[in-house]
Design a protein around this motif. Structure first.
Motif, mmCIF file in Angstrom:
data_model
loop_
_atom_site.group_PDB
_atom_site.id
_atom_site.type_symbol
_atom_site.label_atom_id
_atom_site.label_comp_id
_atom_site.label_asym_id
_atom_site.label_seq_id
_atom_site.Cartn_x
_atom_site.Cartn_y
_atom_site.Cartn_z
ATOM 1 N N ASN A 34 63.217 37.117 37.964
ATOM 2 C CA ASN A 34 63.269 36.067 36.939
ATOM 3 C C ASN A 34 61.954 36.088 36.149
ATOM 4 O OD1 ASN A 34 61.420 34.847 38.684
ATOM 5 N ND2 ASN A 34 63.039 33.734 39.760
ATOM 6 N N HIS A 35 61.851 35.201 35.198
ATOM 7 C CA HIS A 35 60.686 35.198 34.309
ATOM 8 C C HIS A 35 59.379 35.074 35.098
ATOM 9 C CE1 HIS A 35 58.401 34.590 30.692
ATOM 10 N NE2 HIS A 35 57.858 33.528 31.238
ATOM 11 N N LYS A 36 59.394 34.195 36.112
ATOM 12 C CA LYS A 36 58.167 33.963 36.889
ATOM 13 C C LYS A 36 57.729 35.243 37.619
ATOM 14 C CE LYS A 36 56.250 30.682 40.214
ATOM 15 N NZ LYS A 36 56.259 31.340 41.518
ATOM 16 N N LEU A 37 58.689 35.899 38.264
ATOM 17 C CA LEU A 37 58.337 37.124 38.997
ATOM 18 C C LEU A 37 57.869 38.205 38.020
ATOM 19 C CD1 LEU A 37 58.238 38.584 41.736
ATOM 20 C CD2 LEU A 37 60.586 39.331 41.335
ATOM 21 N N LEU A 38 58.582 38.333 36.908
ATOM 22 C CA LEU A 38 58.245 39.374 35.931
ATOM 23 C C LEU A 38 56.849 39.160 35.350
ATOM 24 C CD1 LEU A 38 59.190 41.862 34.360
ATOM 25 C CD2 LEU A 38 60.273 40.327 32.699
ATOM 26 N N SER A 39 56.396 37.908 35.290
ATOM 27 C CA SER A 39 55.079 37.642 34.696
ATOM 28 C C SER A 39 53.949 38.223 35.555
ATOM 29 C CB SER A 39 54.878 36.138 34.460
ATOM 30 O OG SER A 39 54.811 35.482 35.704
ATOM 31 N N ALA A 40 54.253 38.612 36.792
ATOM 32 C CA ALA A 40 53.226 39.247 37.642
ATOM 33 C C ALA A 40 53.045 40.725 37.293
ATOM 34 C CB ALA A 40 53.607 39.104 39.115
ATOM 35 N N ALA A 41 54.023 41.310 36.595
ATOM 36 C CA ALA A 41 53.943 42.733 36.236
ATOM 37 C C ALA A 41 53.026 42.906 35.034
ATOM 38 C CB ALA A 41 55.337 43.259 35.907
ATOM 39 N N LYS A 42 52.781 44.180 34.652
ATOM 40 C CA LYS A 42 51.997 44.415 33.431
ATOM 41 C C LYS A 42 52.709 43.761 32.251
ATOM 42 C CE LYS A 42 49.455 48.632 34.301
ATOM 43 N NZ LYS A 42 49.719 50.056 34.460
ATOM 44 N N GLU A 43 51.950 43.403 31.237
ATOM 45 C CA GLU A 43 52.528 42.718 30.080
ATOM 46 C C GLU A 43 53.594 43.576 29.391
ATOM 47 O OE1 GLU A 43 50.514 40.553 26.372
ATOM 48 O OE2 GLU A 43 49.238 40.789 28.149
ATOM 49 N N ASP A 44 53.383 44.904 29.411
ATOM 50 C CA ASP A 44 54.337 45.800 28.746
ATOM 51 C C ASP A 44 55.307 46.447 29.747
ATOM 52 O OD1 ASP A 44 52.680 47.519 30.085
ATOM 53 O OD2 ASP A 44 52.301 48.853 28.381
ATOM 54 N N ALA A 45 55.476 45.825 30.912
ATOM 55 C CA ALA A 45 56.396 46.381 31.924
ATOM 56 C C ALA A 45 57.827 46.375 31.387
ATOM 57 C CB ALA A 45 56.323 45.555 33.204
ATOM 58 N N VAL A 46 58.607 47.374 31.804
ATOM 59 C CA VAL A 46 60.025 47.378 31.434
ATOM 60 C C VAL A 46 60.857 46.932 32.636
ATOM 61 C CG1 VAL A 46 59.861 49.099 29.596
ATOM 62 C CG2 VAL A 46 60.280 49.868 31.959
ATOM 63 N N ALA A 57 75.402 44.238 36.461
ATOM 64 C CA ALA A 57 74.516 43.199 36.974
ATOM 65 C C ALA A 57 75.325 41.981 37.394
ATOM 66 C CB ALA A 57 73.528 42.800 35.890
ATOM 67 N N HIS A 58 74.816 41.306 38.393
ATOM 68 C CA HIS A 58 75.370 40.007 38.782
ATOM 69 C C HIS A 58 74.378 38.991 38.254
ATOM 70 C CE1 HIS A 58 77.311 42.948 41.285
ATOM 71 N NE2 HIS A 58 78.269 42.065 41.540
ATOM 72 N N ARG A 59 74.609 38.612 36.988
ATOM 73 C CA ARG A 59 73.676 37.720 36.295
ATOM 74 C C ARG A 59 73.540 36.404 37.044
ATOM 75 N NH1 ARG A 59 72.873 38.463 30.600
ATOM 76 N NH2 ARG A 59 73.379 40.609 29.992
ATOM 77 N N GLY A 60 72.308 35.964 37.198
ATOM 78 C CA GLY A 60 72.070 34.707 37.928
ATOM 79 C C GLY A 60 71.861 34.947 39.410
ATOM 80 N N GLU A 61 72.111 36.177 39.876
ATOM 81 C CA GLU A 61 71.800 36.512 41.275
ATOM 82 C C GLU A 61 70.529 37.369 41.288
ATOM 83 O OE1 GLU A 61 75.104 37.862 43.639
ATOM 84 O OE2 GLU A 61 76.388 36.268 42.913
ATOM 85 N N GLU A 62 70.675 38.686 41.295
ATOM 86 C CA GLU A 62 69.467 39.530 41.413
ATOM 87 C C GLU A 62 68.594 39.491 40.160
ATOM 88 O OE1 GLU A 62 72.494 40.810 41.232
ATOM 89 O OE2 GLU A 62 72.564 42.406 39.747
ATOM 90 N N VAL A 63 69.176 39.079 39.021
ATOM 91 C CA VAL A 63 68.403 39.023 37.776
ATOM 92 C C VAL A 63 68.931 37.874 36.926
ATOM 93 C CG1 VAL A 63 69.888 40.731 36.624
ATOM 94 C CG2 VAL A 63 67.535 40.441 35.842
ATOM 95 N N THR A 64 68.009 37.235 36.211
ATOM 96 C CA THR A 64 68.430 36.117 35.353
ATOM 97 C C THR A 64 68.806 36.641 33.969
ATOM 98 O OG1 THR A 64 66.111 35.773 34.773
ATOM 99 C CG2 THR A 64 67.014 34.378 36.522
ATOM 100 N N ASP A 65 69.595 35.861 33.248
ATOM 101 C CA ASP A 65 69.995 36.225 31.885
ATOM 102 C C ASP A 65 68.783 36.468 30.995
ATOM 103 O OD1 ASP A 65 72.749 36.122 32.174
ATOM 104 O OD2 ASP A 65 72.859 33.975 31.724
ATOM 105 N N ASP A 66 67.803 35.538 31.062
ATOM 106 C CA ASP A 66 66.674 35.666 30.124
ATOM 107 C C ASP A 66 65.916 36.969 30.335
ATOM 108 O OD1 ASP A 66 65.738 34.674 32.556
ATOM 109 O OD2 ASP A 66 64.086 33.560 31.652
#
Ligand code: CP
Ligand code: NVA
Length: 313
Positions: free
Chosen positions: A247-259, A266-275
């Motif tokens: 989710n957004h919070k976890l992704l914010s720990a990666a590099k700013e330009d992480a892909v 995908a199972h949206r809302g489970e392993e990954v959020t829509d945003d």
């Protein structure tokens, strides 16, 4: 290439992968359509559903001038209507390459043992090598190189993770994987990946903490918590994997330009959020497209296409 088949990404070495990625990138850039595989026929034998793998293999073969026959789970009844060796031996008399999606990796091994034509793994319970090849192409397109990058894989130590850790460590990419206890990748794969990492100089980290894995990573990768064939475990897996959501919070720990990567579906809302999946950092549709380009390069190589290369849009 070690043999005639692609069952595991380990059937390729680093040089094989580099040359395949380069051919795939050329084919993608020039929009190759050719008659090089004229009179060659590919059979797709699938025990499970598919969107990307089926469409990309069909298009790849057609764009190379070949023909395709798709055999659905109900039509073949692999091991039910007919034994796996019999299906394989019969198809050997008709077609030039078999692309198979099976529940058990053992089924692919039986096919390979009863086949003179190449068998390509289109996903088994153990590996998804064609996905890993498309993933490497996608990463190199977005990052400009592979060596020295860090992939953080968050979630189940499944078929996709197995091929990806092997491919990554072979190519000198650091690999961190965060999975709950009991859902790590199998020991045999870990041992092989460690050998590749020792050779390439990459580093592997296993953790149960998703933030530790993602911290400063270049690529954040996830896949479904419940793979095809594990549907009866879906409810318990949703509980066990709850804190492994990208989710957004976890992704914010990666590099700013992480892909952000995901093989889809995908199972949206489970392993990954829509945003996150729909964000500018997400490259999942490029990943899907790249299945076509790497598989074109793969079929061209495996079926010995050398002549009549006509590159055109
Ligand atoms: N990523 C992938 O293999 O997708 P399909 O299951 O749709 O083929
Ligand atoms: N791990 C998933 C991948 C689907 C492409 C599965 O096996 O269902």
């Amino acid at each position: 290439m070690k043999g005639k088949d692609l069952l595991s990404i380990s059937d390729f070495d680093r040089e094989d992968i580099l040359s395949l990625l380069s051919e795939a990138a050329d084919m993608k850039a020039s929009g190759t359509w050719t008659t090089a595989l004229k009179r060659k026929v590919l059979a797709l034998v699938f025990e499970k559903p598919s969107l990307r793998t089926r469409v990309s293999f069909e298009l790849a073969m057609r764009q190379l001038g070949g023909q395709v026959i798709y055999l659905s789970p109900a039509e073949v009844g692999l091991g039910h209507r007919e034994s796996v060796p019999d299906v394989t031996r019969v198809l050997n008399r008709f077609v030039n390459v078999l692309v198979a999606r099976t529940f058990s990796h053992g089924t692919l091994e039986i096919m390979a043992n009863h086949s003179d034509i190449p068998i390509i793994n289109a996903l088994s319970d153990l590996e998804h090598p064609c996905q890993a090849l498309a993933d490497l192409l996608t990463i190199s397109e977005h990052k400009g190189h592979l060596d020295g990058l860090t992939i953080a894989y968050v979630g189940d130590g499944n078929n996709v993770a197995n091929s990806l850790i092997l491919a990554a460590t072979m190519m000198g990419i650091n690999f961190r994987i965060a999975s709950p206890k009991g859902y790590a990748i199998p020991n045999a794969i870990s041992r092989r990946a460690q050998k590749y990492a020792d050779e390439s100089g990459s580093r592997i980290v296993y953790t149960e903490d998703p933030t530790k894995a993602v911290n400063g990573a270049d690529v954040v990768y996830t896949d479904t918590w419940t793979s095809m064939g594990q549907e009866s475990e879906a409810a318990i897996r949703r509980q066990i994997f709850a804190k492994y959501q990208v989710n957004h919070k976890l992704l914010s720990a990666a590099k700013e330009d992480a892909v952000v990567m995901h093989p889809l579906p995908a199972h949206r809302g489970e392993e990954v959020t829509d945003d996150v999946l729909d964000s500018l950092q997400s490259v999942v549709i490029d990943q899907a497209e790249n299945r076509l380009h790497v598989q074109k390069a793969l079929l061209f190589r495996m079926l010995g296409g050398t002549e009549n290369m006509v590159r055109s849009r």
